[in-house]
Design an enzyme around this catalytic site. Structure first.
Site, short mmCIF file in Angstrom:
data_model
loop_
_atom_site.label_atom_id
_atom_site.label_comp_id
_atom_site.label_asym_id
_atom_site.label_seq_id
_atom_site.Cartn_x
_atom_site.Cartn_y
_atom_site.Cartn_z
N LYS A 161 30.55 -77.13 91.94
CA LYS A 161 29.62 -77.53 90.91
C LYS A 161 29.54 -76.42 89.87
O LYS A 161 29.95 -75.31 90.19
CB LYS A 161 28.26 -77.86 91.51
CG LYS A 161 27.40 -76.64 91.89
CD LYS A 161 26.03 -77.03 92.30
CE LYS A 161 25.04 -77.01 91.16
NZ LYS A 161 24.48 -75.68 90.88
N HIS A 253 21.73 -81.21 93.93
CA HIS A 253 21.06 -80.96 95.21
C HIS A 253 19.85 -81.88 95.45
O HIS A 253 19.71 -82.49 96.51
CB HIS A 253 20.62 -79.51 95.32
CG HIS A 253 21.70 -78.52 95.04
ND1 HIS A 253 23.01 -78.75 95.38
CD2 HIS A 253 21.69 -77.30 94.46
CE1 HIS A 253 23.75 -77.70 95.03
NE2 HIS A 253 22.96 -76.82 94.46
C1 BG6 Z 1 23.17 -73.38 93.48
C2 BG6 Z 1 22.44 -73.07 92.20
O1 BG6 Z 1 23.95 -74.55 93.33
O2 BG6 Z 1 22.24 -73.60 94.53
C3 BG6 Z 1 21.57 -71.84 92.40
O3 BG6 Z 1 23.36 -72.84 91.16
C4 BG6 Z 1 20.65 -72.03 93.57
O4 BG6 Z 1 20.82 -71.56 91.22
C5 BG6 Z 1 21.43 -72.47 94.82
O5 BG6 Z 1 19.98 -70.79 93.83
C6 BG6 Z 1 20.49 -72.85 95.94
O6 BG6 Z 1 21.21 -73.00 97.12
P1 BG6 Z 1 20.56 -72.71 98.53
O7 BG6 Z 1 21.61 -73.10 99.51
O8 BG6 Z 1 20.21 -71.24 98.54
O9 BG6 Z 1 19.33 -73.55 98.61
#
Ligand code: BG6
Length: 512
Positions: A161, A253
């Site tokens: 992404k 997400h």
């Molecule tokens: C990433 C984003 O895709 O996901 C980040 O670009 C974010 O900004 C991260 O911090 C969060 O991932 P996780 O697994 O730490 O919740």
């Protein structure tokens, strides 16, 4: 479901894993540790070769040294016993991604490793690069004949992404790469789908008979999805200021979580059935008009504050962020899923950086029982029945319900019934990329995004981007770092007579 998660998983087939952007952060911090965890679990074939591609001219030995250092720094779950195994099967190609000579050199390397490491001609290309390189690399791979599948071997491409910056760029990127690749060769990653607790949403819903009859507008009052982060923008200012919380987190997400909660049961766990149901949910999300976007979406940016006992400078003072920046580091919204199951049930989503706690969870609030029965008792309020799926860092499920408090009067207290993964299962450390890499090697695309879901997600987000563009960003609320976000996000729910549960006390181990 992913075989990596099952007890009887077999090693993935032999292949060469070609990593574009091999000297970058993602490779070092996540991808390589994930490969090591796969090795620990016996899920990699002996016929594996790694080929790094990046611009630095370090040669095979230089890259092997770099890999070894990274492995020593970012420990995997299994000590250092495997480092030599990886280093022995690692190679390197240097050059600019737009240079055809790189692909000529790569083709020669692929031939060499096929013989030297018995990779069976299978190749997995991993694009761990800035997004502007995605279509350039795919185009060059195609021109060099490296994406052609023949003689029973496969060629697959993992794309990181962000997939597009808005709707039109996502559509254009899909179009561009589909000139070279078939859809089933493309594995668009969303690392949230690699998280065990995210995959558990599906199992929780579809493996438990009591859930389905309740899982609809007749019994559910609202759904609230929180992805709260304590990290600030840190060194990512250049990328983040162009992106903001909405683009960075929501179409990918948060929409993964939304679709897993809201989708219809697929006919099977096959990739197409699953992804088809998920795309339908996004298609059913009501597209906000400009006025609706103003009323139902809140944004904010963090100011100075303290997170985890660390002083945080305001977003606008972070490295590479312009002092007048109006980029949002927080977004909350109310969405509607316009279908038979969900009509009238609001879905509230929020995510932000530099918040009080790192916590991701989904709360499904059930409709209240009628208060009528308790008319002549001291009970003036019934507790909400909340089912909360804790995604991270706590992993588990809680169900909140009312019980009679001991004593002669009928008084009702809220209690939580808790399931904590750690208490029930032995868990091994993982980065979340293990399942995704393994699934790609075995050709299981269920946990990857298809072109239509990506575009459907952007179709929901685009009107919000348009409304914000039209308004300018003068009224952007500033929330203190270390707080729960802007007050406007609380007001978004309060006006519907609802509230978020506090981020700071909403974990699995501490009730509120
Ligand atoms: C990433 C984003 O895709 O996901 C980040 O670009 C974010 O900004 C991260 O911090 C969060 O991932 P996780 O697994 O730490 O919740």
């Amino acid at each position: 479901m992913s075989a990596a998660a099952s007890d009887k998983a077999t090693p993935a087939p032999p292949c060469a894993l070609v990593i574009f952007g091999a000297t970058g952060d993602l490779t070092r911090r996540l991808l390589v540790p994930a490969l090591r965890n796969l090795k620990r679990d016996g899920l990699l074939a002996d016929g594996l070769a790694l080929i790094g591609v990046a611009s630095r001219d370090v040669g095979d030995d230089g890259f092997r040294k770099h890999l070894r250092q990274g492995m020593e720094q970012f420990k995997a779950g299994s000590g250092d016993a495997d480092i030599d195994w990886f280093v022995q099967r690692t190679h390197y190609v240097a050059g600019k991604f737009e240079d055809p000579a790189v692909y000529k050199a790569l083709a020669a390397k692929l031939k060499d490793v096929e013989t030297a490491h018995r990779t069976a001609g299978n190749v997995l290309f991993y694009l761990a690069t800035p997004p502007k390189e995605f279509s350039v690399i795919v185009d060059q791979l195609g021109k060099a004949g490296l994406t052609r599948e023949a003689d029973g071997h496969w060629r697959r491409v993992i794309i990181e992404k962000p997939f597009g910056h808005d709707l039109s760029s996502a559509v254009a990127l899909n179009k561009e790469i589909l000139k070279t690749l078939d859809e089933d060769q493309i594995f668009r990653i969303d690392h949230y789908l690699g998280k065990e607790t995210v995959q558990n949403i599906m199992v929780f819903r579809f493996a438990n008979g009591f859930v389905e009859p309740l899982w609809n507008r007749d019994h559910i009052d609202n759904v609230r999805i929180t992805v709260a982060e304590t990290v600030s923008v840190e060194q990512r200012g250049r990328f983040y200021d162009q992106t903001g919380a909405l683009r960075d987190m929501v179409p990918n997400h948060l929409f993964q979580l939304l679709t897993l909660i809201a989708m219809e049961p697929p006919s099977c766990f096959g990739a197409d059935a699953l992804r088809g149901e998920k795309a339908k949910v996004l298609d059913a999300v009501h597209r906000l008009g400009p006025e609706e976007a103003r009323q139902n979406v809140v944004r904010g940016q963090y100011g100075a504050g303290i997170v985890d006992n660390r002083k945080i400078v305001p977003y606008r003072k972070a490295p590479d962020v312009p002092p007048q920046s109006t980029t949002e580091t927080y977004v909350a919204m109310k969405l509607a899923v316009d279908n038979w199951r969900w009509a009238g049930v609001p879905f509230y989503l929020r995510t932000g950086k530099a918040l009080a706690r790192r916590r991701s969870y989904i709360t499904v609030q059930f409709k209240q029982a009628p208060l009528a029965l308790f008319r002549d008792t001291p009970v003036d309020r019934l507790p909400p029945n909340d089912l909360t799926l804790h995604i991270q860092p706590d992993e588990g499920v809680t169900l909140r319900f009312g019980v009679k408090m001991p004593g002669p009067a009928v008084r009702i207290g809220d209690v939580d019934m808790k399931f904590n993964y750690q208490d029930a299962f032995e868990t091994t450390p993982s980065t979340g990329y293990e399942t995704l890499v393994y699934d790609c090697m075995t050709g299981d695309a269920s946990l990857f995004q298809r072109a239509d879901s990506i575009e459907a997600g952007w179709r929901v987000v685009q009107p919000i981007l348009d409304a914000w563009k039209e308004d300018g960003r003068a009224d952007l609320p500033i929330y203190p770092a270390g707080s729960s976000g802007p007050e406007e996000a609380d007001a978004l729910l309060l006006r519907d007579g609802r509230r978020w549960r506090a981020i700071s006390s909403d974990g699995l181990s501490d009730g509120d």
